[in-house]
Structure formats: C-alpha cells, structure tokens
Scaffold this active site. Structure first.
Site, PDB file in Angstrom:
ATOM      1  CE  LYS A  78      90.914 102.407 136.874  1.00 53.75           C
ATOM      2  NZ  LYS A  78      89.950 102.285 135.758  1.00 53.75           N
ATOM      3  CB  SER A 153      91.856 104.013 132.712  1.00 53.45           C
ATOM      4  OG  SER A 153      90.679 103.527 133.348  1.00 53.45           O
ATOM      5  CB  SER A 177      88.855 101.327 131.915  1.00 50.63           C
ATOM      6  OG  SER A 177      89.231 102.506 131.272  1.00 50.63           O
TER       7      SER A 177
END
Ligand code: GLN
Length: 482
Positions: A78, A153, A177
């Site tokens: 990420k 997210s 997330s």
C-alpha cells in the site's frame, strides 16, 4: 499459468527449480498490462525495478544463497508504507513526487526474506476512507464488477490480489481498511493485534489504531506473510513481543471445542444474504466441533462516534507535518509563513482529509476537549471492557465484515455520514486493539463477495487464522471474471 498461483505454490515451484522468479515477474507484468487499465490498483508500478529484483533473486537461488522459501515471490505494498527510493504518495497531492529516503521495518523484513516488490498500491488519501475513491490518483475499481468500489482504504492492495496481479500484498487497517476491502473483493485480509507489526515507516493516520496487515488469496498465504512482517521493533515504541505461532504449517483447521461468540449487535441492519452466508459458515464450524456462545458487545452503538473522534484527533496532529516545509510541496508566490502553510495545505489536501483535520482540531481544542476527545477516550475504555468480558466466554467472535456487499462507485461519496457508517462492524477491533480477519464465505445474488469477520483475543492470531482455514473454500471460489 503462474499468475493465479498462491505464494505457497510458487515457492514450491521455485524450490524445485521448475520456474524462476523472472518468469513470475514477466507473467504478472503481462497480466497487469492487460487488467490494470480496468481496475487501477497501482499508483507506482515499475516493470524494470520489478524485473531487476526478480533477477537478483534468481541469482541468489542459483548460487544456493536463497534468503528464505519465499525468495523471489512478488508482493505489492500500500502506498503509505515506505520503500527506499520509491515514490511515497499516500494517495495525496500534497506529497507530490516525494521519494522515501528509507525503508519501513516491514519493507526491510520483506526484502530480507527475498520478496520482490511489484509496486505501490492505491488508497484513499492518507488511508481516510472506505472505498478508495478519495485518492488523488483516481478511483480503484472492484475486479468482480468494475462499476463497484473495492472497499477501502487499502482498495488497491485488495483489488490487485483479487485480480491476480500479485499473489499477496500489504495494507494498513485503522478502522477496517484491510478487512472491508478484503470482504468486498473476495480475498483474505488480516489486521493483527495492535503492536504485532511495527508501524515504523507506515505514514501515521491515527497512531493508536493503525496496524499493517496482509492480503492474500488463501489463509495460509495471509498467515505466512504476516509471520514474516511480525515482531518487536525498537523503532516503534508501541510494538510488542509475542510468539509468532501462526505460520501456515501451524494451522490445522481443527476447531474442535473452539468457542465462537456471536454478538447480536453485529447482526442489526445487516442484509439477509450476508447474515445467511455468515451463519452458514458458523454452522459449518459447528459441524466441525466448534461451540456457539451468545455474547453481547453492548457498546457497539458508540463505536462510530468514539472512533471518528479519536481517529480525527490523532490525524489532525499527525498531519501537521505536511506543511509545505518539512513535508509537502512548497507553493510559489507566498508572502508569509502562515500564507505558505495555508496555501500548501489548502492546495495539497483533498476534501475528506480537510474535513478530518477540522473535526480533530475542534475535538482537541480547549473548551471542547473534555466534551469530545476525553469523552471518546472513556468510550474507548468501555469498548475494550466489552471485548475483555466477551473473551471470558468465547475464543473468537464472528460477525459480518459489513452490512452490505460492495456498492456502486460514487454512491456514498457525497454522504460522509453514510460512508462512516460502513465501518461500524470493523472499527471496534481497532479501538480494542484485537486482531481480526475477513475470509470470503459466499457471493450475493449480484455475484459480489461476502466476508466473514473473525475477531480474536490479543495475540491470538492463530485462533482466527485456524477458524478461517476451517471455512475457507467451503462455499466456493472467489476469482473474478476479469
Ligand atoms: N474507513 C475508516 C476511516 O476512514 C477506516 C480507515 C482505515 O482503516 N484506514 O477512518
């Protein structure tokens, strides 16, 4: 075909010298060229760097110096996790082309084991969001249906694994997330116990809640990858010791005598298809010898306000470093220091991040601190106590991950409250600091994946991984037709 193989399968093939790491990289690059335009899961994807690392891994294996059984396996990170000399954007305009000068601890651990980093994945700006729509770099789409959100997210990390662009990835979970996008995209995603994985080099959103965790297409892979990145780190004062006893070879899938707690509060307002899928999974475990216990997490109704006060308060402080001087693009034509701050921040941050900074600053300001931030901390203690009580009666807690499956892109973007409510079933685990996993247990009538959430006691990742393994694959496969 290598692209849809698991880490475990690839590692065996590499070990037997039937394939090279470069073969995997080449195949994933081809697949990414074909699929990525449809889903936009990456922010940075550098083919040359990808191949270069794969070649080095092949050289190590050829000279008998492989770093671990995973040497040569690709993994995506990420884009709020630091990789030296690679752009670190956090999905925000404010960081521009900032290149990280150092590696996060998890990055060091991965490269020390020989993993090959394929690239950096898309996320909601500064990990604030539930859909991956607020990224400055554009929206990520759900590989199961590209009109729908992948969840957030860490939507890029989940979508890349779901679409088989990479066998596994890392994400971060502050309020859900990892688990939410894992459930929306039909992959396994685990958020470990707070302190299990070092946060050094993870750009802070809400430091008392943030944890790095893993995505994979199997429970074994998620567990193995988590074992690699876990462990005490002196660079993170909140990291903890704790035995790392959950690698795939330690997971039997045996659930005999496992006490499963079912909290009523976590089934309120949940769609029938979802609660049916969750209950089918629970019944499957019962058949295998698990025992059901009714429990109550009675503070659940306060989780959303408590979380959104604590998370935004911490964010308002953490994000003060993006001021156009220490970090962030320095704007031109400014007349004073305050002018510089104002311009850098108002041009650099997106709407949701600004909303959070305003909310958090307000809740921390003198006169309101007691009424909001302090009260939220008290609420958090009550939520922690709920979990402690519950774990006297059960070993794991099961629930849906979300009240609905993936919804349409744009559907909740103009309704922040509806968006915040998407996290209602995941945020308590962060407030309490306990581990949680999402494992796919079905598809709804629109063929969108449904996730089962299993939460465990502190440092009992093995319990939740073991239970996840016992239901994995029982209700079908979750490969998207893309
Ligand atoms: N959706 C939640 C939020 O926006 C959780 C985000 C996360 O876990 N990073 O705060």
């Amino acid at each position: 075909m290598l692209y849809n193989k698991s880490m475990k399968e690839l590692s065996e093939l590499l070990d037997k010298k039937e394939i090279k790491s470069l073969d995997i990289a080449d195949e994933l690059i081809n697949r990414t060229e074909k699929i990525e335009p449809k889903i936009h899961s990456y922010i940075t994807f550098d083919q040359e760097k990808f191949k270069e690392q794969a070649k080095k891994s092949d050289e190590r294996r050829a000279s008998g110096k492989s770093l671990s059984k995973f040497d040569g396996i690709p993994i995506a990170l990420k884009d709020n996790i630091a990789v030296k000399d690679v752009k670190l954007s956090c999905g925000s305009k404010i960081l521009g082309d900032f290149m990280s000068p150092y590696n996060a601890t998890v990055t060091e651990k991965l490269t020390d084991s020989g993993f090959v980093i394929s690239g950096k994945t898309n996320l909601d700006e500064f990990a604030m969001g539930s859909t991956t729509e607020s990224s400055f770099y554009g929206v990520t789409k759900n590989p199961h249906n590209t009109d729908k959100v992948p969840g957030g997210s860490s939507g890029g990390s989940a979508a890349a694994v779901s679409a088989s662009l990479v066998p596994a990835s890392l994400g971060s979970d502050t309020g859900g997330s990892i688990r939410l996008p894992a459930s929306f995209c039909g992959v396994v995603g685990i958020k470990p116990t707070y302190g299990r994985v070092s946060r050094f080099g993870l750009v802070a959103y809400a430091s008392s809640l943030d944890q790095i965790g893993t995505f994979a297409r199997s429970v074994d892979d998620a567990a193995d990858l988590l074992s690699v990145i876990s462990g005490y780190d002196k660079k993170d004062s909140t990291s903890a010791e704790g035995s790392i006893d959950f690698s795939s070879d330690k997971l039997s899938g045996d659930v005999k005598g496992l006490r499963i707690g079912l909290p009523d509060e976590y089934f309120n307002g949940v769609g029938a298809e979802i609660s049916d899928a969750v209950m089918n999974a629970v019944k499957e475990l019962e058949k295998k010898g698990a025992v059901i216990e009714k429990i109550s997490l009675k503070m659940t109704e306060y989780a959303v306000p408590v979380y959104y006060l604590i998370a935004t308060s911490e964010a308002s402080s953490n994000l003060s470093r993006f001021d156009g001087i220490r970090y962030g693009r320095r704007p031109d034509g400014v007349e004073s220091l305050s002018d510089l701050y104002e311009k850098a921040r108002s041009e650099g941050f997106g709407g949701e991040v600004k909303r959070r900074i305003v909310l958090g600053t307000y809740s921390l300001s003198s006169g309101y601190y007691d009424a909001y931030y302090l009260k939220a901390l008290k609420g958090r203690t009550l939520i922690i106590n709920d979990f402690k009580e519950a774990y006297k009666k059960c070993d794991v807690i099961m629930s849906p991950v979300a009240a609905n499956t993936a919804f349409g892109i744009g559907e909740k973007m103009n309704d922040p409250l509806a968006m915040y409510l998407s996290d209602i079933l995941t945020i308590s685990a962060n407030l309490a600091g306990v581990p949680g996993i999402s494992v796919p247990v079905g598809l709804d009538s629109q063929k969108m994946p449904i996730g089962l959430q299993i939460m465990g006691n502190y440092f009992k990742e093995r319990d939740i991984l073991n239970a996840a393994k016992a239901v994995e694959g029982v209700f079908g496969k979750y490969e998207p037709q893309i």
